[in-house]
Design an enzyme around this catalytic site. Sequence first.
Site, mmCIF file in Angstrom:
data_model
loop_
_atom_site.group_PDB
_atom_site.id
_atom_site.type_symbol
_atom_site.label_atom_id
_atom_site.label_comp_id
_atom_site.label_asym_id
_atom_site.label_seq_id
_atom_site.Cartn_x
_atom_site.Cartn_y
_atom_site.Cartn_z
ATOM 1 N N HIS A 217 0.882 -1.191 0.000
ATOM 2 C CA HIS A 217 0.000 0.000 0.000
ATOM 3 C C HIS A 217 0.909 1.228 0.000
ATOM 4 C CE1 HIS A 217 -3.480 2.403 0.579
ATOM 5 N NE2 HIS A 217 -3.804 2.117 1.832
ATOM 6 N N HIS A 256 -2.077 -2.225 -9.884
ATOM 7 C CA HIS A 256 -3.111 -1.666 -9.011
ATOM 8 C C HIS A 256 -4.306 -2.599 -8.982
ATOM 9 C CE1 HIS A 256 -5.927 1.222 -7.246
ATOM 10 N NE2 HIS A 256 -4.834 1.792 -6.767
ATOM 11 N N ASP A 307 2.725 5.819 -6.675
ATOM 12 C CA ASP A 307 3.919 5.716 -5.827
ATOM 13 C C ASP A 307 5.223 5.701 -6.611
ATOM 14 O OD1 ASP A 307 2.748 5.747 -3.330
ATOM 15 O OD2 ASP A 307 2.241 3.624 -3.431
HETATM 16 N N1 ACO Z 1 5.368 -6.452 -10.129
HETATM 17 C C1 ACO Z 1 5.342 -7.641 -10.777
HETATM 18 N N2 ACO Z 1 4.209 -8.308 -11.036
HETATM 19 C C2 ACO Z 1 3.063 -7.753 -10.629
HETATM 20 C C3 ACO Z 1 3.007 -6.521 -9.962
HETATM 21 C C4 ACO Z 1 4.229 -5.874 -9.715
HETATM 22 N N3 ACO Z 1 4.261 -4.698 -9.096
HETATM 23 N N4 ACO Z 1 1.731 -6.211 -9.683
HETATM 24 C C5 ACO Z 1 1.001 -7.215 -10.154
HETATM 25 N N5 ACO Z 1 1.785 -8.146 -10.724
HETATM 26 C C6 ACO Z 1 1.363 -9.375 -11.348
HETATM 27 C C7 ACO Z 1 1.059 -10.408 -10.280
HETATM 28 O O1 ACO Z 1 2.190 -11.154 -9.928
HETATM 29 C C8 ACO Z 1 0.009 -11.236 -10.948
HETATM 30 O O2 ACO Z 1 0.640 -12.099 -11.884
HETATM 31 P P1 ACO Z 1 0.144 -13.606 -12.064
HETATM 32 O O3 ACO Z 1 -1.282 -13.490 -12.534
HETATM 33 O O4 ACO Z 1 1.095 -14.153 -13.064
HETATM 34 O O5 ACO Z 1 0.268 -14.225 -10.707
HETATM 35 C C9 ACO Z 1 -0.786 -10.218 -11.751
HETATM 36 O O6 ACO Z 1 0.125 -9.148 -12.013
HETATM 37 C C10 ACO Z 1 -2.010 -9.710 -11.026
HETATM 38 O O7 ACO Z 1 -1.608 -9.120 -9.796
HETATM 39 P P2 ACO Z 1 -2.311 -9.325 -8.403
HETATM 40 O O8 ACO Z 1 -1.261 -9.622 -7.349
HETATM 41 O O9 ACO Z 1 -3.462 -10.269 -8.495
HETATM 42 O O10 ACO Z 1 -2.870 -7.905 -8.144
HETATM 43 P P3 ACO Z 1 -3.556 -7.407 -6.812
HETATM 44 O O11 ACO Z 1 -4.742 -6.638 -7.247
HETATM 45 O O12 ACO Z 1 -3.772 -8.486 -5.819
HETATM 46 O O13 ACO Z 1 -2.453 -6.451 -6.194
HETATM 47 C C11 ACO Z 1 -1.045 -4.640 -5.875
HETATM 48 C C12 ACO Z 1 -2.377 -5.098 -6.446
HETATM 49 C C13 ACO Z 1 -0.918 -5.064 -4.415
HETATM 50 C C14 ACO Z 1 -1.001 -3.114 -5.948
HETATM 51 C C15 ACO Z 1 0.096 -5.251 -6.721
HETATM 52 O O14 ACO Z 1 0.015 -4.775 -8.040
HETATM 53 C C16 ACO Z 1 1.450 -4.981 -6.134
HETATM 54 O O15 ACO Z 1 1.902 -5.706 -5.232
HETATM 55 N N6 ACO Z 1 2.147 -3.889 -6.592
HETATM 56 C C17 ACO Z 1 3.406 -3.492 -5.988
HETATM 57 C C18 ACO Z 1 3.143 -2.690 -4.712
HETATM 58 C C19 ACO Z 1 2.604 -1.314 -4.997
HETATM 59 O O16 ACO Z 1 3.071 -0.627 -5.896
HETATM 60 N N7 ACO Z 1 1.623 -0.883 -4.193
HETATM 61 C C20 ACO Z 1 1.048 0.453 -4.296
HETATM 62 C C21 ACO Z 1 -0.414 0.398 -4.606
HETATM 63 S S1 ACO Z 1 -1.064 2.003 -4.967
HETATM 64 C C22 ACO Z 1 -1.062 2.882 -3.539
HETATM 65 O O17 ACO Z 1 -1.105 2.367 -2.442
HETATM 66 C C23 ACO Z 1 -0.995 4.387 -3.647
#
Ligand code: ACO
Length: 371
Positions: A217, A256, A307
């Site tokens: 987050h 996201h 971010d």
């Molecule tokens: N890097 C690499 N792969 C990613 C990323 C990432 N940042 N984000 C998503 N993916 C991939 C996942 O591994 C998944 O792949 P798969 O289907 O092969 O397993 C696919 O994309 C779908 O992702 P989910 O994890 O299902 O997405 P979810 O909605 O659960 O998570 C989240 C969203 C937590 C923001 C995620 O994208 C993440 O961890 N990002 C990095 C952390 C981040 O930047 N957080 C800030 C959010 S915005 C804010 O708070 C202002």
Amino acid sequence: MTTAGLEGIIAGRTGIATVGKKGAGLTYRGYRIEDLAEHATFEEVAYLLIYNRLPTPGQLTAYKKRLQGLQGLPEALRTVLEQIPASAHPMDVLRTGCSMLGTLEPDGQGGRTEASIADRLIASFGSMLLYWYRFKNRGERIDTVSGEDTVAGHFLRMLTGAEPDPLKKRALDVSLILYAEHEFNASTFTARVVTSTLADIYAAITAAIGALRGPLHGGANEAAMELVSQFETPATAEKGIMQMLEGRRLIMGFGHRVYKNGDPRSDIIKSWAKKLSEAAGDTTLFDVSERIEQVIMREKKLFPNLDFFAATAYHMCGIPTSMFTPVFVISRTSGWAAHIIEQHNDNRLIRPLGEYTGPDPRPFVPLAERS
Ligand code: ACO
């Protein structure tokens, strides 16, 4: 039926923001984020969120004066801040500061309302953080009444002790607008759950700060900075990111839960990151970040969230990396407060169900018979 992470579940009604809504995008109380970031200041946006209308010129002047008058810290809070070790994470300083202020200036006493406490926290979170920081790092007991009449200016002056640079001040101001509100994200939902028990606003915001701290987050802006600062050139960044992707590592600042075609806040903060880098005559971090953006789009079809380029923008503003998420707290307090007030005005305890996956009922085994 359960949905992992409550994805796609509508968990309540709200009139505060739309996130990625068809035909609307990101709006705060109906106003588009693009317009707010271009034409408004953070104080106008905080007022809009907390008091449910854009301020008139007179109201804005009075509001800024009011926030300015709330920058000071009670002695008991300063004493507590001085006890927090220099090694503490600044998010834990704010979590503690919020909780302590709640014991000194309790909700519901002395004419305090949720809105007035929100103003107090927005005005004084920067004071708490920088009082602690300057005391621990330079042995100074600073006067936290800075004389600045904006939240961004107050933060930058407290950080350096000097007149804030106008470009950095506006860049920080815009970032505060972008971070202010985002519907039912994890920390806001946390604040609503706590409020739904009829606990007070300090409890809700203290809990929300805890939720925001994690790298999935709000903590992602700090984690994104740690990522981009590892690389000295776009070429080494590309190589490093390819290795991370091969290792199936998460790239902080990308992806996201709600946005699937881009985060509208990212382009805005990216343009500020570029402006600040060019003004400083050092675009290394920006160039590295832009290359990472291109590689992640090419390889994973993932876009940066707010971010990612916020990290470069904040670094170019001279803000220490560990303070990136606390800056998010200062801003998001306005959105949290709007949700706390909305929840309180139409409250029902938030208490969902869990889908049980444990053992069937079984006979209890007395202590002496267990091996
Ligand atoms: N890097 C690499 N792969 C990613 C990323 C990432 N940042 N984000 C998503 N993916 C991939 C996942 O591994 C998944 O792949 P798969 O289907 O092969 O397993 C696919 O994309 C779908 O992702 P989910 O994890 O299902 O997405 P979810 O909605 O659960 O998570 C989240 C969203 C937590 C923001 C995620 O994208 C993440 O961890 N990002 C990095 C952390 C981040 O930047 N957080 C800030 C959010 S915005 C804010 O708070 C202002």
